[in-house]
Design a protein around this motif. Structure first.
Motif, PDB file in Angstrom:
ATOM      1  N   ILE A   1       0.903  -0.907  -0.044  1.00  0.00           N
ATOM      2  CA  ILE A   1       0.049  -0.558  -0.273  1.00  0.00           C
ATOM      3  C   ILE A   1       0.904   1.582  -0.253  1.00  0.00           C
ATOM      4  O   ILE A   1       0.349   2.037  -0.648  1.00  0.00           O
ATOM      5  CB  ILE A   1      -0.826   0.063   1.925  1.00  0.00           C
ATOM      6  CG1 ILE A   1      -1.797  -0.376   1.757  1.00  0.00           C
ATOM      7  CG2 ILE A   1      -1.890   1.383   0.968  1.00  0.00           C
ATOM      8  CD1 ILE A   1      -2.873  -1.724   2.594  1.00  0.00           C
ATOM      9  N   THR A   2       1.990   1.368   0.657  1.00  0.00           N
ATOM     10  CA  THR A   2       2.772   2.275   0.480  1.00  0.00           C
ATOM     11  C   THR A   2       3.367   2.257  -1.024  1.00  0.00           C
ATOM     12  O   THR A   2       3.507   4.051  -0.659  1.00  0.00           O
ATOM     13  CB  THR A   2       4.300   2.040   1.839  1.00  0.00           C
ATOM     14  OG1 THR A   2       3.713   1.550   3.011  1.00  0.00           O
ATOM     15  CG2 THR A   2       5.715   2.709   1.512  1.00  0.00           C
ATOM     16  N   GLY A   3       3.673   1.610  -1.230  1.00  0.00           N
ATOM     17  CA  GLY A   3       4.220   1.907  -2.782  1.00  0.00           C
ATOM     18  C   GLY A   3       3.038   2.654  -3.513  1.00  0.00           C
ATOM     19  O   GLY A   3       3.349   3.466  -5.123  1.00  0.00           O
TER      20      GLY A   3
ATOM     21  N   GLU B   1       0.918   6.150  -7.229  1.00  0.00           N
ATOM     22  CA  GLU B   1      -1.161   6.710  -7.091  1.00  0.00           C
ATOM     23  C   GLU B   1      -1.655   7.862  -6.053  1.00  0.00           C
ATOM     24  O   GLU B   1      -1.967   9.096  -7.044  1.00  0.00           O
ATOM     25  CB  GLU B   1      -1.536   6.140  -7.230  1.00  0.00           C
ATOM     26  CG  GLU B   1      -1.488   4.968  -7.877  1.00  0.00           C
ATOM     27  CD  GLU B   1      -2.428   3.531  -7.991  1.00  0.00           C
ATOM     28  OE1 GLU B   1      -3.468   3.666  -6.958  1.00  0.00           O
ATOM     29  OE2 GLU B   1      -2.320   1.956  -7.622  1.00  0.00           O
ATOM     30  N   ALA B   2      -1.115   8.490  -5.264  1.00  0.00           N
ATOM     31  CA  ALA B   2      -1.556   9.003  -4.367  1.00  0.00           C
ATOM     32  C   ALA B   2      -0.589  10.422  -4.668  1.00  0.00           C
ATOM     33  O   ALA B   2      -1.623  11.182  -4.760  1.00  0.00           O
ATOM     34  CB  ALA B   2      -1.830   9.263  -2.951  1.00  0.00           C
TER      35      ALA B   2
ATOM     36  N   ALA C   1      -8.052  12.232  -2.089  1.00  0.00           N
ATOM     37  CA  ALA C   1      -9.307  11.343  -2.337  1.00  0.00           C
ATOM     38  C   ALA C   1      -8.335   9.526  -1.745  1.00  0.00           C
ATOM     39  O   ALA C   1      -8.886   8.968  -0.875  1.00  0.00           O
ATOM     40  CB  ALA C   1      -9.950  11.221  -2.936  1.00  0.00           C
ATOM     41  N   LEU C   2      -7.925   9.594  -2.465  1.00  0.00           N
ATOM     42  CA  LEU C   2      -7.419   8.242  -2.574  1.00  0.00           C
ATOM     43  C   LEU C   2      -6.146   7.980  -2.097  1.00  0.00           C
ATOM     44  O   LEU C   2      -6.531   6.736  -1.102  1.00  0.00           O
ATOM     45  CB  LEU C   2      -6.439   7.780  -4.136  1.00  0.00           C
ATOM     46  CG  LEU C   2      -5.566   6.704  -3.889  1.00  0.00           C
ATOM     47  CD1 LEU C   2      -6.464   5.392  -3.854  1.00  0.00           C
ATOM     48  CD2 LEU C   2      -5.215   6.897  -5.764  1.00  0.00           C
ATOM     49  N   LEU C   3      -5.361   8.464  -1.457  1.00  0.00           N
ATOM     50  CA  LEU C   3      -4.404   9.208  -0.260  1.00  0.00           C
ATOM     51  C   LEU C   3      -5.192   8.936   1.244  1.00  0.00           C
ATOM     52  O   LEU C   3      -4.795   7.220   1.723  1.00  0.00           O
ATOM     53  CB  LEU C   3      -3.752  10.126  -0.406  1.00  0.00           C
ATOM     54  CG  LEU C   3      -2.355  10.788   1.207  1.00  0.00           C
ATOM     55  CD1 LEU C   3      -1.893   9.535   0.852  1.00  0.00           C
ATOM     56  CD2 LEU C   3      -2.144  11.856   1.664  1.00  0.00           C
ATOM     57  N   ILE C   4      -6.417   9.540   1.100  1.00  0.00           N
ATOM     58  CA  ILE C   4      -7.130   9.177   2.359  1.00  0.00           C
ATOM     59  C   ILE C   4      -7.438   7.295   2.780  1.00  0.00           C
ATOM     60  O   ILE C   4      -7.469   6.247   4.140  1.00  0.00           O
ATOM     61  CB  ILE C   4      -8.097   9.683   2.530  1.00  0.00           C
ATOM     62  CG1 ILE C   4      -7.828  11.134   3.188  1.00  0.00           C
ATOM     63  CG2 ILE C   4      -9.208   9.465   3.938  1.00  0.00           C
ATOM     64  CD1 ILE C   4      -8.948  12.263   2.768  1.00  0.00           C
ATOM     65  N   ARG C   5      -7.962   7.201   1.738  1.00  0.00           N
ATOM     66  CA  ARG C   5      -8.526   5.804   1.262  1.00  0.00           C
ATOM     67  C   ARG C   5      -7.309   4.394   1.781  1.00  0.00           C
ATOM     68  O   ARG C   5      -7.515   3.548   1.763  1.00  0.00           O
ATOM     69  CB  ARG C   5      -9.044   5.417  -0.387  1.00  0.00           C
ATOM     70  CG  ARG C   5     -10.538   6.382  -0.384  1.00  0.00           C
ATOM     71  CD  ARG C   5     -11.101   5.496  -1.307  1.00  0.00           C
ATOM     72  NE  ARG C   5     -10.537   5.335  -2.524  1.00  0.00           N
ATOM     73  CZ  ARG C   5     -10.749   6.149  -3.199  1.00  0.00           C
ATOM     74  NH1 ARG C   5     -11.966   7.771  -3.020  1.00  0.00           N
ATOM     75  NH2 ARG C   5     -10.070   6.108  -4.179  1.00  0.00           N
TER      76      ARG C   5
ATOM     77  N   LEU D   1      -6.817   2.042   4.794  1.00  0.00           N
ATOM     78  CA  LEU D   1      -6.518   0.754   4.067  1.00  0.00           C
ATOM     79  C   LEU D   1      -5.194   0.025   4.641  1.00  0.00           C
ATOM     80  O   LEU D   1      -5.265  -1.263   5.452  1.00  0.00           O
ATOM     81  CB  LEU D   1      -6.552   0.499   2.822  1.00  0.00           C
ATOM     82  CG  LEU D   1      -6.175  -0.954   2.076  1.00  0.00           C
ATOM     83  CD1 LEU D   1      -8.037  -1.984   2.617  1.00  0.00           C
ATOM     84  CD2 LEU D   1      -6.338  -1.238   0.362  1.00  0.00           C
ATOM     85  N   ALA D   2      -4.113   0.841   4.979  1.00  0.00           N
ATOM     86  CA  ALA D   2      -3.005   0.647   5.553  1.00  0.00           C
ATOM     87  C   ALA D   2      -3.405   0.396   6.995  1.00  0.00           C
ATOM     88  O   ALA D   2      -3.322  -0.464   8.078  1.00  0.00           O
ATOM     89  CB  ALA D   2      -1.429   1.530   5.595  1.00  0.00           C
ATOM     90  N   PHE D   3      -3.980   1.340   7.522  1.00  0.00           N
ATOM     91  CA  PHE D   3      -4.393   1.247   9.405  1.00  0.00           C
ATOM     92  C   PHE D   3      -5.077  -0.037   8.797  1.00  0.00           C
ATOM     93  O   PHE D   3      -5.135  -0.574  10.664  1.00  0.00           O
ATOM     94  CB  PHE D   3      -5.077   2.438   9.396  1.00  0.00           C
ATOM     95  CG  PHE D   3      -6.009   2.156  10.811  1.00  0.00           C
ATOM     96  CD1 PHE D   3      -4.559   2.641  11.611  1.00  0.00           C
ATOM     97  CD2 PHE D   3      -7.071   2.442  11.230  1.00  0.00           C
ATOM     98  CE1 PHE D   3      -5.265   2.673  13.605  1.00  0.00           C
ATOM     99  CE2 PHE D   3      -7.381   2.347  12.588  1.00  0.00           C
ATOM    100  CZ  PHE D   3      -6.901   1.862  13.222  1.00  0.00           C
TER     101      PHE D   3
END
Length: 611
Positions: A64-66, A71-72, A79-83, A87-89
């Motif tokens: 997800i970090t990648g 992407e974000a 919005a993608l960054l927050i999602r 998701l990582a959390f």
């Protein structure tokens, strides 16, 4: 011993002692170990599932970090960054929850197995013959019972789970790495030998320091145990050795402190170097990834992939190092189980036969039929013991010290079994009796009265759990213990202390006698039951003991002339045989061993005014 850091310490290699005592690996041993796991196979399966799920979830934060980078951040998509952050959390939280679940199930399985093994071990040891406890060190028995079996927990929840978890982590991480970029994956894993190989040499040096430190700690513990125990502290005070013992303690304590400090600092610079090597892998990945991206060698490689690769490579170091030491953990686990099984496999030659007999022994003679016995095959103790104690009679056994008097009577309740010949009660060989029934018919009072660390009532009820208060009072009255109990503020609830240390020798002996009276046995064995009593107290209960022996078959090992004179017959034991037998006058007239004992032991005591 502190836990090893990055392979420093004993877990990374086998000591010389361990190499000399390597357990023999066999499929039978493995099957035996697995037999303890079999009842919990469903829970084990759940553990493996949770480990696999946790390993997979552990990959997601790095992946997800990648995506966050590529992407974000690069795409400037808030919005993608927050999602992705949410998701990582969530994946991190799920991974932690699953780890807690896996840890709980692991702990539950290991504790249940320890519970099963301790029950089995205690039951096994309870039925081991008396010879086992006279030859084995008590510390060894307790170590097997507690330390070794408790160590199984680390095997189940530590070694086994660690192996499965490390394999799952390595496999899933490698798959993810080579899926993202095989070039960066190779760069990341090439650093692994730099982390692992040097640890062996440093680990051995640190372990030697640990060993020296432990030896000094053992010396300090021994000193504390000797000088701060009840008997030791008394001896120190009586000989005014407080200053000397303090100086000894300070000297040993200083050595322990010095070695502990040296051991703790021994791997300091090594850990610094290892820390640098740990960072070298990510730096090489950044360099290789940067070179590929800048040179456009691989258009598919992104900054996010490089970042994810660095994160995943860091996941590899510790599990790979642990797996390289798997043979050590596996060997030690087998050795632990082997030590435990060694005790389980000790044969018990004194067992109750199937359908053991329960004859009425009230009116039965005790017959020793040419009995031979020896603790050491090269040193025969009893060679040809042949005599009969008629039902209801009291026989006294006398003889020089070490002649085997206690051994003779110990053959009756089968604390030992004869090597040749037989011991019979009421015409039945004691080896054919139901063992519990046989021992329930026999009451024994020894010179060294053993009391449990509890109350007077608890020690009495050990003979008869359902005894009434009236029965307790009657037994204590006969043993001349009632006045003592009445004088105590707590009465029957008075605590006797460890091994009865709060009571005098006479009080302990009278409590022991009262316990046997409460048992109401058909056969009595008295190993000079009044030896710890003064003359006044002995005379007070002598008639009670005679009343107790009335109508019962009794064998008394006698050290006092007063006891000998009251016997129906006297047996003189010498050189492994009954050398003489008869009445006091008859034996004196023979002028043999008994007369020698009388002149050297009984007569001297008689002249001192204590019969």
């Amino acid at each position: 011993m502190p836990p090893p850091v990055h392979g420093l310490g004993p877990r990374g290699f086998l000591t010389e002692e361990e190499k000399k005592n390597l357990p023999t690996f066999s499929s039978a041993l493995v099957r035996r170990i697995l037999s303890y796991l079999r009842p919990y196979w469903l829970q084990l399966l759940l553990v493996f599932v949770t480990i696999l799920v946790s390993a997979v979830l552990g990959l997601l934060p790095s992946i997800i970090t990648g995506r966050i980078v590529d992407e974000a951040l690069v795409g400037k998509n808030m919005a993608l960054l927050i999602r992705l952050l949410v998701l990582a959390f969530v994946t991190l939280s799920a991974s932690q929850v699953i780890s807690v679940l896996e840890s709980y199930i692991n702990a539950w399985i290991s504790q249940r197995i320890i519970f099963d093994m301790k029950n089995q071990m205690y039951d096994h040891l309870q039925h081991m013959p008396h010879a086992f406890f006279t030859s084995e060190k008590q510390g060894d028995i307790i170590t097997r019972m507690n330390t070794d079996i408790s160590g199984v927990s680390s095997v189940i929840s530590g070694t086994m789970s660690s192996i499965v978890s490390n394999i799952a982590t390595v496999v899933t991480t490698l798959v993810a790495l080579f899926t993202m970029s095989w070039q960066l994956a190779l760069v990341g894993i090439v650093v692994l030998p730099l982390l692992i190989l040097p640890t062996k040499r440093v680990g051995k040096k640190r372990y030697q320091l640990l060993k020296d430190s432990q030896a000094k700690s053992d010396e300090m513990n021994q000193l504390i145990n000797e000088t701060l125990s009840v008997s030791g502290s008394l001896l120190v005070k009586l000989f005014t050795r407080e200053k000397r013992e303090y100086e000894r303690f300070v000297k040993v304590n200083e050595e322990v402190t010095r070695l502990n400090l040296k051991e703790q600092q021994s791997g300091r610079w090594f850990r610094v170097v290892m820390g640098l090597f740990t960072q070298l892998g990510p730096l090489l990945i950044y360099f290789a990834g940067g070179w590929i991206i800048i040179r456009h060698a691989d258009p598919g490689l992104t900054v996010g992939t490089v970042t994810a690769t660095v994160s995943l490579v860091n996941r590899l170091y510790r599990p790979v190092e642990s797996l390289l030491n798997i043979h050590v953990d596996f060997t030690r686990s087998l050795a632990l189980f082997t030590r435990i099984f060694d005790y389980f496999d000790m044969e018990n030659p004194i067992v109750s036969p199937e359908n053991g007999k329960k004859p009425d022994v009230s009116d039965g003679d005790i017959v020793y039929d040419h009995v031979a016995f020896s603790y050491d095959p090269e040193k025969p103790l009893l060679k040809d013991i042949d005599f009969t104690v008629p039902a209801g009679k009291m026989y006294a056994v006398v003889g020089p010290s070490g002649s085997g008097k206690s051994t003779v009577v110990n053959l009756i309740p089968r604390l030992y079994d004869v090597l040749r010949g037989s011991v019979k009660i009421a015409g039945t060989d004691v080896r054919d009796f139901d063992l519990s029934y046989l021992r329930s018919c026999i009451g024994v009072v020894t010179q060294d009265s053993y009391l449990f660390n509890g109350s007077i009532r608890e020690n009495l009820l050990y003979a008869k759990e359902n005894a009434t208060q009236e029965e307790l009072d009657a037994a204590c009255f006969i043993a001349n213990l009632n006045d003592f109990i009445a004088s105590q503020p707590e009465g029957y609830e008075t605590l006797v202390g460890n091994r009865g240390l709060k009571l005098s020798g006479g009080e302990k002996q009278r409590l022991s006698i009262a316990r046997v009276i409460l048992k109401d046995p058909k056969i009595l064995i008295l190993d000079e039951a009044t030896s710890a009593l003064d003359s006044i107290t002995e005379n007070a209960i002598q008639e009670a003991l005679e009343a107790l022996m009335e109508g019962r078959t009794s064998i008394v090992i006698a050290h006092r002339l007063s006891t000998v004179l009251k016997a129906d017959r006297i047996l003189v034991l010498k050189d492994g045989v009954i050398a003489e037998q008869g009445s006091h006058e008859e034996l004196l007239a023979l002028g043999g061993t008994y007369r020698e004992l009388y002149e050297t032991q009984f007569r001297r005591i008689l002249e001192s005014g204590k019969p």
